[in-house]
Write a protein that holds these residues in place. Structure first.
Motif, PDB file in Angstrom:
ATOM      1  N   ASN A   1     -15.054   2.604   7.817  1.00  0.00           N
ATOM      2  CA  ASN A   1     -14.195   1.706   8.263  1.00  0.00           C
ATOM      3  C   ASN A   1     -13.593   0.722   6.999  1.00  0.00           C
ATOM      4  O   ASN A   1     -13.238  -0.217   7.430  1.00  0.00           O
TER       5      ASN A   1
ATOM      6  N   HIS B   1     -14.647  -0.798   4.533  1.00  0.00           N
ATOM      7  CA  HIS B   1     -15.412  -1.648   3.676  1.00  0.00           C
ATOM      8  C   HIS B   1     -15.949  -1.425   2.271  1.00  0.00           C
ATOM      9  O   HIS B   1     -16.159  -0.181   2.271  1.00  0.00           O
TER      10      HIS B   1
ATOM     11  N   VAL C   1     -14.150  -6.573   3.576  1.00  0.00           N
ATOM     12  CA  VAL C   1     -13.399  -5.527   4.169  1.00  0.00           C
ATOM     13  C   VAL C   1     -12.269  -5.393   3.226  1.00  0.00           C
ATOM     14  O   VAL C   1     -11.539  -6.100   2.578  1.00  0.00           O
ATOM     15  N   ASN C   2     -12.075  -3.994   2.968  1.00  0.00           N
ATOM     16  CA  ASN C   2     -10.937  -3.548   1.956  1.00  0.00           C
ATOM     17  C   ASN C   2      -9.708  -2.998   2.728  1.00  0.00           C
ATOM     18  O   ASN C   2      -8.844  -2.559   2.033  1.00  0.00           O
ATOM     19  N   GLY C   3      -9.782  -2.638   3.988  1.00  0.00           N
ATOM     20  CA  GLY C   3      -8.704  -2.080   4.721  1.00  0.00           C
ATOM     21  C   GLY C   3      -8.748  -2.210   6.085  1.00  0.00           C
ATOM     22  O   GLY C   3      -9.712  -2.850   6.511  1.00  0.00           O
ATOM     23  N   ASP C   4      -7.725  -1.807   6.819  1.00  0.00           N
ATOM     24  CA  ASP C   4      -7.151  -2.099   8.109  1.00  0.00           C
ATOM     25  C   ASP C   4      -7.536  -0.576   9.013  1.00  0.00           C
ATOM     26  O   ASP C   4      -6.601   0.118   8.885  1.00  0.00           O
TER      27      ASP C   4
ATOM     28  N   GLU D   1      -6.711   3.171   7.907  1.00  0.00           N
ATOM     29  CA  GLU D   1      -7.192   2.968   6.652  1.00  0.00           C
ATOM     30  C   GLU D   1      -8.621   3.271   6.841  1.00  0.00           C
ATOM     31  O   GLU D   1      -9.504   3.000   7.804  1.00  0.00           O
TER      32      GLU D   1
END
Lengths: 563, 154
Positions: A159, A161, A177-180, A185
């Motif tokens: 997810n 992270h 959190v690195n992405g959506d 992502e």
């Protein structure tokens, strides 16, 4: 009715096992300086490729051409699964284990990380991240490995992270959190430690995201920089996208394989993924930078210094995410080698991106042609709506993400090759977040396939030998100073080849196909070779002829008998 | 043939798919009730799930959380058989053994949007119906979103 029986408080599942819960403190002093010199401590495998240059070469030679026939399993680790998880039928054990002073750190599918005694296989601690089972995944429930250093273990999650764990007990230190996930992502890449930063890239290229490479503070998780691989209007490279459209917003260019790194130039060499939609170029006229490229990124600032695009305006799903292997020519010229999905092998000057040499490394290339001076001419591609087009290599490429290796002993690069074609039929569709955005129906060939390990001289382009296999090669090679090249096959065989001749010297049947990267190490003078096995991932893309092959998730470790 | 949501519930009952051993052998997964966690002023969430007698289903089976974070879950077994619960949390699965007529708690910490599995892993409880879902709504933090205009969703 009587009162309820007190069932108490739920406990950790691992507490009902033999897992110790702690590991020796061996990573506290693993830092940038040590990783820079990782080749000087060959008993360890401190970083994803073994060394920053991506050579995947070990100077260990206890296991060699003369005795490899006696190689036997020392121990086996079984990952297993509990309950429903994402990619229930597509999980694969794809990691490259890291080893520090007798402790192995390895990630598996479904957010799991283990610390394992590298001599016995004893599970020291376990971490499990709870990713949602409805996360968007193009290519299965996979993870390619961890980074270790600063007393921590770093992991990307499905997810999107980035998490850091205490290397002594697996307890979480930070979670950013690195992405959506709502945009499609995810995170599958093995992080890379450089200086005081953790470098990670994005996954999700089949969902029309905007790919990026990111650096985080290794101690706190604070973001240092983000480098988008699709420029916004007005930025350099934006002229390669439609000027008045939305295509750049969904352009792809993801960074789902670990970059290599040149400490002298302080440059990361990041391979980038396909443009989106994969097969419908009509909605994204232009070269579509920086998709399908190697992008040289300043590690201090995240700025792009130079790039080289392997497949301009890709219409075949030819990601270039796979490694850019760094080596020096005898005359001292600093070079970079890259075997692309498009079937061509590129050698570049890594100081400026200048093309030194390009030549085919697969037998069948019909999508187009690249001349020795680098001119690209597309020939066969999905163009007319509803009209099927067959091409070689297929969308998994002549070489997938799995890695080649380089032996300074022989001067050869050992490339795992897939000979599989595909048919794509353009089917335009509108974009919606989290929904696959391919722009075609794709069927990869179920017959007429094979594979081989090619031993290539990067200075001449000559193929010195090949070890041919009935099936495509879908796992990374490993070269050692014992004069050996190790390669896993889709049928589960783990094979040792003579690095000079390609002769098969040994094999062991692991029970499930290989789609990972083997790791060499030694403890107390005994050399080991570790290899995760477990057929899965994007099988329908790289070898659908084996969609019915047995899955698995075991880690095998081999050594010579002690007596 | 088209079916609305309300009609689907009725059809499941009529067909005998929402009970044990009528049309199928067990209960169809994903047919249980839906519940919402309560949120405290500090953002922590609370919910209760129960196993009714002879139904082999969690009630509610789908627990909706407004956001990621800490969930204090109370579990009650009103069945006359023994079950358990394996639950997701950051770090490890959690497990609690639920003998007949028992009650316990679990503290879960979950990261963000999406659907998380939980279930009873004894015998084939999972296949008979004791498979549930914790669903977290909301968005990822702004700093984790892509730098681009808002995009269409399905």
């Amino acid at each position: 009715m009587t009162d309820y029986v007190d069932a108490g408080q739920a406990v950790r599942l691992t507490s009902l096992s033999a897992v110790k819960g702690s590991a020796p403190q061996v990573t506290e002093n693993v830092n940038y300086e040590r990783i820079l010199e990782a080749g000087s401590e060959p008993h360890n495998w401190l970083t994803y490729y073994g060394t920053y240059d991506g050579q995947r070469y070990s100077t260990l030679d206890q296991i060699n051409k003369e005795n490899v026939r006696r190689l036997t399993p020392a121990w086996v680790f079984q990952a297993g699964a509990t309950g429903m998880h994402s990619g229930a039928s597509t999980y694969s054990f794809e990691a490259s284990p890291l080893v520090v002073d007798g402790v192995m750190y390895v990630s598996g599918p479904e957010g799991k990380v283990w610390a394992i005694d590298a001599t016995t296989g004893e599970e020291l601690w376990r971490f499990k991240y709870p990713s949602p089972y409805d996360v968007s995944l193009c290519c299965g429930n996979v993870n390619r490995g961890v980074a270790v250093g600063h007393g921590k273990v770093y992991l990307c999650t499905l997810n999107a992270h980035l998490i850091a764990l205490d290397a002594t007990n697996g307890e979480i230190v930070f979670d950013v959190v690195n992405g959506d996930v709502r945009a499609g992502e995810s995170g599958t890449v093995a992080p890379l430690l450089v200086k005081d930063m953790v470098i990670i890239g994005s996954s999700g290229g089949e969902f029309g995201v905007r790919g990026h490479l990111d650096a985080f503070d290794a101690q706190t998780g604070e973001r240092r920089w983000r480098c988008y691989m699709i420029p916004k209007p007005g930025e350099p490279g934006s002229e390669t996208w439609p000027a008045d459209g939305e295509a750049w917003q969904r352009g792809g260019g993801n960074c789902w394989v670990t970059p290599t790194y040149d400490p002298e130039q302080e440059l990361l060499f990041q391979g980038t993924g396909n443009p989106a939609p994969d097969f419908d170029g009509g909605v994204r006229e232009g070269d579509n930078l920086y998709t399908d490229s190697v992008v040289a990124v300043d590690v201090n600032t995240g700025e792009i210094r130079w790039h080289y695009q392997f497949t301009p305006h890709d219409l075949w799903d030819y990601d270039s995410t796979m490694e850019n292997l760094l080596f020096d020519a005898p005359d001292g010229r600093k070079l970079l080698a890259h075997a692309d999905k498009n079937g061509y092998f590129f050698v570049l000057d890594r100081t400026n991106g200048e093309l030194v040499r390009v030549f085919p490394f697969v037998d069948r290339i019909t999508w187009g042609e690249i001349t020795p001076d680098g001119k690209v001419t597309p020939k066969v591609y999905p163009d007319k709506e509803g009209e099927p087009v067959h091409f070689w290599p297929g969308p998994a490429g002549g070489k997938e993400w799995t890695h080649m290796s380089y032996s300074p002993q022989t001067g050869l690069i050992y490339v795992p090759v897939q000979e599989v074609g595909a048919t794509a039929t353009r089917r335009r569709r509108e974009f919606k977040e989290s929904i696959p955005y391919w722009g075609a129906g794709v069927a990869v060939d179920l017959e007429d396939f094979y594979g081989y390990v090619a031993a290539i001289d990067p200075l001449t382009g000559e193929e010195k030998w090949r070890w041919r296999n009935e099936y495509p090669m879908c796992a990374s090679t490993l070269a050692t100073a014992g004069g050996l090249v190790f390669q896993g096959t889709p049928t589960g065989d783990f094979v040792a080849l003579d690095a000079e001749t390609g002769e098969k010297l040994w094999s062991f049947q692991c029970g499930s196909g290989h789609h990972s990267s083997p790791t060499p190490y030694s403890v107390d003078g005994r050399q080991y070779i570790a290899v995760p096995t477990g057929w899965g991932g994007w099988v329908e893309g790289f070898f659908p002829g084996f969609l019915g092959a047995n899955a698995g998730d075991a880690l095998f470790v081999f050594a010579l008998p002690e007596d | 043939m088209t079916t609305t949501s309300n009609e689907r519930s009725e059809q499941l009952d009529e067909a005998g798919l929402a009970v044990q051993n009528r049309l199928a052998l067990g209960r169809q997964l994903g047919t249980g009730n839906i519940g919402h966690a309560e949120e405290d002023s500090d953002g922590r969430m609370r919910a209760t799930i129960r196993i009714p007698e002879d139904e082999l289903v969690w009630d509610p089976a789908i627990i909706i959380l407004p956001h990621g974070g800490e969930l204090e879950l109370t579990l009650i077994n009103d069945d006359k058989n023994t079950h358990c619960a394996v639950l997701p949390t950051i770090g490890d699965h959690l497990i609690i053994w639920l003998v007949n007529h028992s009650k316990g708690t679990a503290t879960l910490n979950l990261p963000g949007p999406g659907t998380y599995w939980y279930g009873s892993t004894t015998g084939n409880d999972e296949g008979r119906g004791l498979t549930g879902a914790i669903v977290i709504g909301g968005e990822v933090p702004a700093e984790a979103k892509l730098d681009r205009p808002a995009q269409p969703r399905p």
